[in-house]
Design an enzyme around this catalytic site. Structure first.
Site, short mmCIF file in Angstrom:
data_model
loop_
_atom_site.label_atom_id
_atom_site.label_comp_id
_atom_site.label_asym_id
_atom_site.label_seq_id
_atom_site.Cartn_x
_atom_site.Cartn_y
_atom_site.Cartn_z
N TRP A 88 -48.65 -29.44 4.46
CA TRP A 88 -47.62 -30.37 4.93
C TRP A 88 -48.17 -31.33 5.97
O TRP A 88 -47.85 -32.51 5.96
CB TRP A 88 -46.39 -29.62 5.44
CG TRP A 88 -45.63 -29.04 4.30
CD1 TRP A 88 -45.59 -27.73 3.93
CD2 TRP A 88 -44.86 -29.75 3.32
NE1 TRP A 88 -44.83 -27.58 2.78
CE2 TRP A 88 -44.37 -28.80 2.40
CE3 TRP A 88 -44.53 -31.09 3.13
CZ2 TRP A 88 -43.57 -29.15 1.30
CZ3 TRP A 88 -43.74 -31.44 2.05
CH2 TRP A 88 -43.27 -30.48 1.15
N ASP A 162 -42.90 -31.35 12.71
CA ASP A 162 -42.18 -31.10 11.44
C ASP A 162 -41.79 -29.63 11.45
O ASP A 162 -42.63 -28.75 11.26
CB ASP A 162 -43.11 -31.42 10.25
CG ASP A 162 -42.45 -31.09 8.91
OD1 ASP A 162 -41.32 -30.57 8.88
OD2 ASP A 162 -43.10 -31.36 7.86
N LYS A 186 -34.20 -25.62 3.79
CA LYS A 186 -34.79 -24.29 3.94
C LYS A 186 -33.87 -23.36 4.74
O LYS A 186 -33.60 -22.25 4.33
CB LYS A 186 -36.15 -24.39 4.62
CG LYS A 186 -37.07 -25.46 4.04
CD LYS A 186 -37.90 -24.97 2.90
CE LYS A 186 -38.72 -26.03 2.16
NZ LYS A 186 -39.32 -27.10 2.89
C1 PLP Z 1 -40.01 -28.37 2.46
C2 PLP Z 1 -40.77 -29.09 3.50
C3 PLP Z 1 -40.71 -30.47 3.59
C4 PLP Z 1 -39.86 -31.11 2.54
O1 PLP Z 1 -39.64 -32.33 2.47
P1 PLP Z 1 -38.54 -32.91 1.45
O2 PLP Z 1 -38.83 -34.34 1.50
O3 PLP Z 1 -37.23 -32.54 2.08
O4 PLP Z 1 -38.75 -32.27 0.12
C5 PLP Z 1 -41.39 -31.12 4.59
N1 PLP Z 1 -42.13 -30.42 5.48
C6 PLP Z 1 -42.21 -29.08 5.41
C7 PLP Z 1 -42.99 -28.33 6.42
C8 PLP Z 1 -41.53 -28.39 4.42
O5 PLP Z 1 -41.57 -27.06 4.34
#
Ligand code: PLP
Length: 350
Positions: A88, A162, A186
């Site tokens: 991420w 994030d 989540k």
């Molecule tokens: C699931 C997740 C995202 C998701 O982003 P979307 O655009 O909502 O699909 C972003 N960062 C992390 C750490 C995640 O686990």
């Protein structure tokens, strides 16, 4: 999702509190929806102990859109520092590159993203506009159990976090944060709502090309209603916030999450068949990747799991193996059922 919340939403689906309307049918500017919105804001502020000088924004676009929206709002044409501890963080970095000069201050890629680089070793830029981290790497299962203290490292840059995949699972130290964002899906509610919590001195610095609907100041000045917000997702998230309060709040959730994670990691570490590769001081309480020592048994493990009602255990394709996501709403008996099945499966492999 907590089952209680789904049942409440179902009961109120056709007629919310005698209004004669479904929440989906309400004007976002009507008094009914405004009351839902204000309650959700107040409950979230209380739950996460968000200080007065931070604004809570209900946005859209998910975590991935924030990867662009954050640099559009906060980079001010300067350099942005990234600490990469999993997929991420990498995604955020690759997107920010389109809008800002980016610098990787630290990365655990060489360790296969199984460690957290110590903040004292980060090569931070002198005049970074902000420093980005992902505080829980959902795919690699790596979590900061303490946020870095940039001020103690001699840096004034705001920390951008994030926290998509562990928001509301533990208390947040806002004194170390400039902005935190997360997709709701989540731990907070349905997909479609994106939470942004931003310190008010960071508003009003967006680049001219920043879309108005994604300009934090515009969103803040309009109480998240510059454009129509994701009303139904906000309503369901609001029910989740009330559920969290009934559970005893975030401290109680943290205690539960610690117990759930310990149950699962102890089972993995105590077995001959399973293993988790993440360093013990940064293992995620929400996302637990694990591997069978004999990977040829993966399909048999997953098929047996489904027979036991244990779904979605296949690991992310970039990492392989298994991954158990044990978010807030999963009760400890869900983790116990997984651990019981893992032991039973291991016995049949002897
Ligand atoms: C699931 C997740 C995202 C998701 O982003 P979307 O655009 O909502 O699909 C972003 N960062 C992390 C750490 C995640 O686990």
């Amino acid at each position: 999702m907590p089952q209680e919340v789904l049942a409440e939403a179902a009961a109120e689906m056709l007629d919310w509190h005698g209004s004669g309307m479904s929440v989906m049918e309400m004007s976002h500017r009507g008094k009914e929806f405004i009351s839902i919105y204000e309650q959700a804001q107040a409950d979230l502020r209380e739950l996460l102990a968000v200080p007065e000088n931070f604004r809570i924004l209900f946005m859209q676009g998910g975590g991935l859109a924030e990867n662009a929206i954050v640099p559009l709002n906060l980079s001010r044409g300067g350099t942005v520092d990234f600490v990469l501890t999993g997929s991420w963080g990498q995604k955020s970095h690759n997107e920010a590159r389109k809008y800002a000069a980016v610098h990787i201050a630290a990365s655990s890629e060489e360790d296969g993203f199984t460690t957290l680089p110590a903040p004292a070793t980060w090569q931070l830029s002198q005049a970074a506009s902000y420093v980005h981290i992902c505080s829980n790497e959902t795919i690699h299962g790596v979590e900061y159990h303490e946020l870095p203290d940039l001020k103690a490292l001699g840096h004034e840059a705001p920390l951008v976090v994030d926290f998509s995949s562990h928001v509301a699972s533990r208390p947040v130290d806002w004194s170390r944060i400039g902005l935190a964002f997360g997709g709701a899906q989540k731990n907070l509610g349905p997909a479609g709502l994106t939470l942004v919590v931003v310190r008010d001195d960071l508003l009003g610095q967006a680049l001219p090309v920043c879309p108005s609907a994604f300009n934090y100041k515009t969103v803040a000045d309009n109480q998240s209603m510059f454009n129509t917000p994701p009303t139904y997702a906000i309503y369901v998230a609001g029910l989740v916030f009330q559920w969290l309060k009934r559970q005893g709040g975030i401290a109680a959730m943290e205690a539960r999450n610690k117990a759930k994670a310990a149950l699962l990691y102890d089972a993995i570490d105590g077995s001959q068949l399973y293993r988790n590769r993440v360093a013990k001081d940064c293992r995620s309480r929400m996302n637990v990747p694990f591997f069978l020592r004999d990977e040829s048994r993966n399909e048999a493990f997953l098929a047996g799991a489904i027979e036991h009602g244990l779904l979605q255990l296949k690991g992310h394709k970039s990492v392989g193996g298994m991954r158990a996501s044990i978010y807030n709403a999963l009760p400890i008996k869900g983790v116990q059922a997984l651990v019981d099945y893992m032991r039973e499966f291991e016995r049949t492999q002897a």
